[in-house]
Design a protein around this motif. Structure first.
Motif, PDB file in Angstrom:
ATOM      1  N   LYS A   2      18.261   8.987  -0.308  1.00  0.00           N
ATOM      2  CA  LYS A   2      18.221   8.133  -1.738  1.00  0.00           C
ATOM      3  C   LYS A   2      17.286   6.851  -1.306  1.00  0.00           C
ATOM      4  O   LYS A   2      16.591   6.507  -2.189  1.00  0.00           O
ATOM      5  CB  LYS A   2      19.586   7.769  -2.293  1.00  0.00           C
ATOM      6  CG  LYS A   2      19.965   9.139  -3.138  1.00  0.00           C
ATOM      7  CD  LYS A   2      21.450   8.815  -3.777  1.00  0.00           C
ATOM      8  CE  LYS A   2      21.985   9.821  -4.172  1.00  0.00           C
ATOM      9  NZ  LYS A   2      23.413   9.617  -4.815  1.00  0.00           N
ATOM     10  N   LYS A   3      17.671   6.319  -0.167  1.00  0.00           N
ATOM     11  CA  LYS A   3      17.028   4.954   0.159  1.00  0.00           C
ATOM     12  C   LYS A   3      15.514   5.111   0.563  1.00  0.00           C
ATOM     13  O   LYS A   3      14.867   4.194   0.004  1.00  0.00           O
ATOM     14  CB  LYS A   3      17.754   4.519   1.509  1.00  0.00           C
ATOM     15  CG  LYS A   3      19.132   4.194   1.177  1.00  0.00           C
ATOM     16  CD  LYS A   3      19.841   3.623   2.794  1.00  0.00           C
ATOM     17  CE  LYS A   3      21.073   3.131   2.582  1.00  0.00           C
ATOM     18  NZ  LYS A   3      21.676   2.697   3.827  1.00  0.00           N
ATOM     19  N   ILE A   4      15.241   6.139   1.000  1.00  0.00           N
ATOM     20  CA  ILE A   4      13.598   6.630   1.055  1.00  0.00           C
ATOM     21  C   ILE A   4      13.037   6.672  -0.198  1.00  0.00           C
ATOM     22  O   ILE A   4      11.956   6.217  -0.422  1.00  0.00           O
ATOM     23  CB  ILE A   4      13.492   7.754   1.986  1.00  0.00           C
ATOM     24  CG1 ILE A   4      13.927   7.721   3.631  1.00  0.00           C
ATOM     25  CG2 ILE A   4      12.044   8.201   2.093  1.00  0.00           C
ATOM     26  CD1 ILE A   4      14.049   8.746   4.275  1.00  0.00           C
ATOM     27  N   ILE A   5      13.753   7.593  -1.206  1.00  0.00           N
ATOM     28  CA  ILE A   5      12.971   7.615  -2.502  1.00  0.00           C
ATOM     29  C   ILE A   5      13.033   6.121  -3.338  1.00  0.00           C
ATOM     30  O   ILE A   5      11.963   5.948  -3.801  1.00  0.00           O
ATOM     31  CB  ILE A   5      13.681   8.736  -3.415  1.00  0.00           C
ATOM     32  CG1 ILE A   5      13.382   9.959  -2.463  1.00  0.00           C
ATOM     33  CG2 ILE A   5      13.550   8.501  -4.696  1.00  0.00           C
ATOM     34  CD1 ILE A   5      14.563  11.032  -3.414  1.00  0.00           C
ATOM     35  N   ILE A   6      13.923   5.358  -3.074  1.00  0.00           N
ATOM     36  CA  ILE A   6      13.959   4.131  -3.702  1.00  0.00           C
ATOM     37  C   ILE A   6      12.920   3.205  -3.200  1.00  0.00           C
ATOM     38  O   ILE A   6      12.341   2.543  -3.739  1.00  0.00           O
ATOM     39  CB  ILE A   6      15.439   3.364  -3.684  1.00  0.00           C
ATOM     40  CG1 ILE A   6      16.341   4.196  -4.455  1.00  0.00           C
ATOM     41  CG2 ILE A   6      15.344   2.104  -4.173  1.00  0.00           C
ATOM     42  CD1 ILE A   6      17.697   3.955  -4.351  1.00  0.00           C
ATOM     43  N   SER A  13       5.455   0.862  -6.998  1.00  0.00           N
ATOM     44  CA  SER A  13       5.363  -0.183  -8.329  1.00  0.00           C
ATOM     45  C   SER A  13       4.615  -1.367  -7.989  1.00  0.00           C
ATOM     46  O   SER A  13       4.359  -1.808  -9.063  1.00  0.00           O
ATOM     47  CB  SER A  13       6.840  -0.421  -8.721  1.00  0.00           C
ATOM     48  OG  SER A  13       7.494  -1.049  -7.783  1.00  0.00           O
ATOM     49  N   PHE A  14       4.463  -1.774  -6.749  1.00  0.00           N
ATOM     50  CA  PHE A  14       3.785  -2.874  -6.562  1.00  0.00           C
ATOM     51  C   PHE A  14       2.361  -2.863  -6.178  1.00  0.00           C
ATOM     52  O   PHE A  14       1.485  -3.741  -6.448  1.00  0.00           O
ATOM     53  CB  PHE A  14       4.245  -3.718  -5.356  1.00  0.00           C
ATOM     54  CG  PHE A  14       5.599  -4.244  -5.618  1.00  0.00           C
ATOM     55  CD1 PHE A  14       5.909  -5.426  -6.523  1.00  0.00           C
ATOM     56  CD2 PHE A  14       6.796  -3.803  -4.779  1.00  0.00           C
ATOM     57  CE1 PHE A  14       7.238  -5.951  -6.785  1.00  0.00           C
ATOM     58  CE2 PHE A  14       8.268  -4.285  -5.015  1.00  0.00           C
ATOM     59  CZ  PHE A  14       8.357  -5.198  -5.957  1.00  0.00           C
ATOM     60  N   THR A  15       1.928  -1.510  -6.121  1.00  0.00           N
ATOM     61  CA  THR A  15       0.419  -1.150  -5.908  1.00  0.00           C
ATOM     62  C   THR A  15      -0.560  -1.447  -7.146  1.00  0.00           C
ATOM     63  O   THR A  15      -1.344  -1.928  -7.060  1.00  0.00           O
ATOM     64  CB  THR A  15       0.388   0.194  -5.196  1.00  0.00           C
ATOM     65  OG1 THR A  15       1.005   1.136  -6.161  1.00  0.00           O
ATOM     66  CG2 THR A  15       1.056   0.295  -4.049  1.00  0.00           C
ATOM     67  N   ALA A  16       0.094  -1.031  -8.503  1.00  0.00           N
ATOM     68  CA  ALA A  16      -0.766  -1.033  -9.674  1.00  0.00           C
ATOM     69  C   ALA A  16      -1.030  -2.571  -9.846  1.00  0.00           C
ATOM     70  O   ALA A  16      -2.172  -2.800 -10.224  1.00  0.00           O
ATOM     71  CB  ALA A  16      -0.036  -0.228 -10.580  1.00  0.00           C
ATOM     72  N   PRO A  17       0.238  -3.460 -10.001  1.00  0.00           N
ATOM     73  CA  PRO A  17      -0.247  -4.636 -10.310  1.00  0.00           C
ATOM     74  C   PRO A  17      -0.995  -5.470  -9.238  1.00  0.00           C
ATOM     75  O   PRO A  17      -1.815  -6.308  -9.647  1.00  0.00           O
ATOM     76  CB  PRO A  17       1.220  -5.224 -10.244  1.00  0.00           C
ATOM     77  CG  PRO A  17       2.304  -4.319 -10.739  1.00  0.00           C
ATOM     78  CD  PRO A  17       1.600  -3.245  -9.951  1.00  0.00           C
ATOM     79  N   ALA A  18      -1.026  -5.063  -7.977  1.00  0.00           N
ATOM     80  CA  ALA A  18      -2.077  -5.715  -7.134  1.00  0.00           C
ATOM     81  C   ALA A  18      -3.444  -5.190  -7.319  1.00  0.00           C
ATOM     82  O   ALA A  18      -4.242  -6.051  -7.270  1.00  0.00           O
ATOM     83  CB  ALA A  18      -1.492  -5.199  -5.866  1.00  0.00           C
ATOM     84  N   PHE A  19      -3.626  -4.045  -7.956  1.00  0.00           N
ATOM     85  CA  PHE A  19      -4.830  -3.812  -8.179  1.00  0.00           C
ATOM     86  C   PHE A  19      -5.611  -4.431  -9.355  1.00  0.00           C
ATOM     87  O   PHE A  19      -6.616  -4.955  -9.485  1.00  0.00           O
ATOM     88  CB  PHE A  19      -4.965  -1.965  -8.658  1.00  0.00           C
ATOM     89  CG  PHE A  19      -6.190  -1.480  -9.186  1.00  0.00           C
ATOM     90  CD1 PHE A  19      -7.312  -1.523  -8.419  1.00  0.00           C
ATOM     91  CD2 PHE A  19      -6.376  -1.387 -10.448  1.00  0.00           C
ATOM     92  CE1 PHE A  19      -8.541  -1.142  -8.837  1.00  0.00           C
ATOM     93  CE2 PHE A  19      -7.596  -0.818 -11.035  1.00  0.00           C
ATOM     94  CZ  PHE A  19      -8.719  -0.846 -10.322  1.00  0.00           C
ATOM     95  N   ALA A  20      -4.386  -4.634 -10.332  1.00  0.00           N
ATOM     96  CA  ALA A  20      -4.886  -5.377 -11.859  1.00  0.00           C
ATOM     97  C   ALA A  20      -5.243  -6.646 -11.395  1.00  0.00           C
ATOM     98  O   ALA A  20      -5.916  -7.372 -11.929  1.00  0.00           O
ATOM     99  CB  ALA A  20      -3.904  -5.376 -12.782  1.00  0.00           C
ATOM    100  N   LEU A  21      -4.276  -7.133 -10.545  1.00  0.00           N
ATOM    101  CA  LEU A  21      -4.651  -8.716 -10.042  1.00  0.00           C
ATOM    102  C   LEU A  21      -6.026  -8.834  -9.398  1.00  0.00           C
ATOM    103  O   LEU A  21      -6.852  -9.798  -9.843  1.00  0.00           O
ATOM    104  CB  LEU A  21      -3.645  -9.121  -9.247  1.00  0.00           C
ATOM    105  CG  LEU A  21      -3.871 -10.577  -8.576  1.00  0.00           C
ATOM    106  CD1 LEU A  21      -3.580 -11.624  -9.962  1.00  0.00           C
ATOM    107  CD2 LEU A  21      -2.441 -10.925  -7.549  1.00  0.00           C
ATOM    108  N   SER A  22      -6.508  -7.897  -8.678  1.00  0.00           N
ATOM    109  CA  SER A  22      -7.744  -7.999  -7.940  1.00  0.00           C
ATOM    110  C   SER A  22      -8.797  -7.837  -9.025  1.00  0.00           C
ATOM    111  O   SER A  22      -9.790  -8.348  -8.530  1.00  0.00           O
ATOM    112  CB  SER A  22      -7.777  -7.187  -6.704  1.00  0.00           C
ATOM    113  OG  SER A  22      -7.742  -5.913  -7.374  1.00  0.00           O
ATOM    114  N   GLN A  23      -8.488  -6.997  -9.584  1.00  0.00           N
ATOM    115  CA  GLN A  23      -9.807  -6.818 -10.759  1.00  0.00           C
ATOM    116  C   GLN A  23      -9.821  -8.133 -11.729  1.00  0.00           C
ATOM    117  O   GLN A  23     -10.866  -8.512 -11.847  1.00  0.00           O
ATOM    118  CB  GLN A  23      -9.432  -5.592 -11.568  1.00  0.00           C
ATOM    119  CG  GLN A  23     -10.396  -5.221 -12.672  1.00  0.00           C
ATOM    120  CD  GLN A  23     -10.339  -3.819 -13.359  1.00  0.00           C
ATOM    121  OE1 GLN A  23      -9.462  -3.163 -12.801  1.00  0.00           O
ATOM    122  NE2 GLN A  23     -11.106  -3.384 -14.261  1.00  0.00           N
ATOM    123  N   ALA A  24      -8.622  -8.618 -12.050  1.00  0.00           N
ATOM    124  CA  ALA A  24      -8.823  -9.863 -12.954  1.00  0.00           C
ATOM    125  C   ALA A  24      -9.354 -11.077 -12.077  1.00  0.00           C
ATOM    126  O   ALA A  24     -10.321 -11.672 -12.691  1.00  0.00           O
ATOM    127  CB  ALA A  24      -7.331 -10.226 -12.962  1.00  0.00           C
TER     128      ALA A  24
END
Length: 87
Positions: A2-6, A13-24
Motif C-alpha cells: 500500500k505504501k508503494i501505491i500511495i 499527481s505532482f507531474t501534471a502540475p509541473a508540466f502545466a507550470l512549465s508550459q505557462a
C-alpha cells in the motif's frame, strides 16, 4: 504494498502540475523583440521551442531500410531531411 501505491500516486499527481507550470512559463516568455505578446502560429512555435520537443522524432524512427534495419550516416541524414521537408 500500500505504501508503494500511495507513493506512486503522489509522485504522479505532482507531474501534471509541473508540466502545466512549465508550459505557462513558456507562454509567458512568448513575446516579440518589442516586448509585446505574440499570438497564433508564432506563439505555438515559441512555446514548442521553449519546452523542447516532447514527442520523439518521428522522422528518426522512420529512417529504416527496406529490410527494416535502422539507417546510419548519410543515408539516415538524407531520410530525416526528406521526412522533415514533407511536414
Amino acid at each position: 504494498m500500500k505504501k508503494i501505491i500511495i507513493a506512486l500516486g503522489l509522485a504522479l499527481s505532482f507531474t501534471a502540475p509541473a508540466f502545466a507550470l512549465s508550459q505557462a512559463e513558456c507562454e509567458a516568455k512568448a513575446v516579440s523583440k518589442d516586448g509585446k505578446p505574440i499570438y497564433g502560429a508564432a506563439k505555438d512555435a515559441s512555446v514548442k521551442k521553449c519546452m523542447g520537443d516532447a514527442k520523439p522524432n518521428d522522422c528518426e524512427a522512420k529512417a529504416v531500410s527496406k529490410d527494416g534495419k535502422p539507417l546510419y550516416g548519410a543515408a539516415k541524414a538524407a531520410s530525416i531531411k526528406k521526412c522533415e521537408g514533407e511536414k
